[in-house]
Design an enzyme around this catalytic site. Sequence first.
Site, PDB file in Angstrom:
ATOM      1  CG  ASP A  91      -2.189   0.819   0.593  1.00 54.81           C
ATOM      2  OD1 ASP A  91      -2.268   1.572  -0.025  1.00 54.81           O
ATOM      3  OD2 ASP A  91      -3.274   0.913   1.887  1.00 54.81           O
ATOM      4  CG  ASP A  92      -0.723   5.106  -0.717  1.00 61.18           C
ATOM      5  OD1 ASP A  92      -1.592   4.629  -0.079  1.00 61.18           O
ATOM      6  OD2 ASP A  92      -1.440   6.005  -1.479  1.00 61.18           O
ATOM      7  CG  ASP A  95      -3.577   7.843   8.767  1.00 61.27           C
ATOM      8  OD1 ASP A  95      -3.616   7.989   9.219  1.00 61.27           O
ATOM      9  OD2 ASP A  95      -4.549   8.596   7.809  1.00 61.27           O
TER      10      ASP A  95
END
Length: 159
Positions: A91-92, A95
């Site tokens: 994933d980028d 969070d």
Amino acid sequence: MAQRYYTVSWDQLHRDAKALAWRLVEKGPWKGVVAITRGGLIPAAIVARELESRIIETVSVVTYDEEVKGDPRVVKAPAAAGDGEGWLLLDDLVDTGTTAKVVRAMLPKAHFATVYAKPAGKPLVDTFITEVSQDTWILFPWDTEQQFVAPIAKAAAGK
């Protein structure tokens, strides 16, 4: 507290994704890459190219509507990856860890890598490149366009 923004250019994203591939090459070989859509698609393509992996699967978990967080919903499962053994999950950004927890439960044996990580989600990731503060919203190149921005001093003075 004011929201902080960190803008990532296409060049920087490419460099950071390639740096991630450098860290992952020794941990392979990989059966394939599972990209968490949509943010993980472009980093997954870069990493897959660098690792010479031709198999890219996707998983889609919806948690945000713009900048508003909601309950996670799996809208597309990664059927080809089984329990994740031998697969690279990419994933980028991690969070708060909401998406990461959902996908980790689906692919418990996958190696989870992200380009960027925030403190709340960092413990869920096996490999990442850059940590940013929890109160920073990363502006990825696919979400932005170039435009004029006033100098910081003018913006702080309300001009």
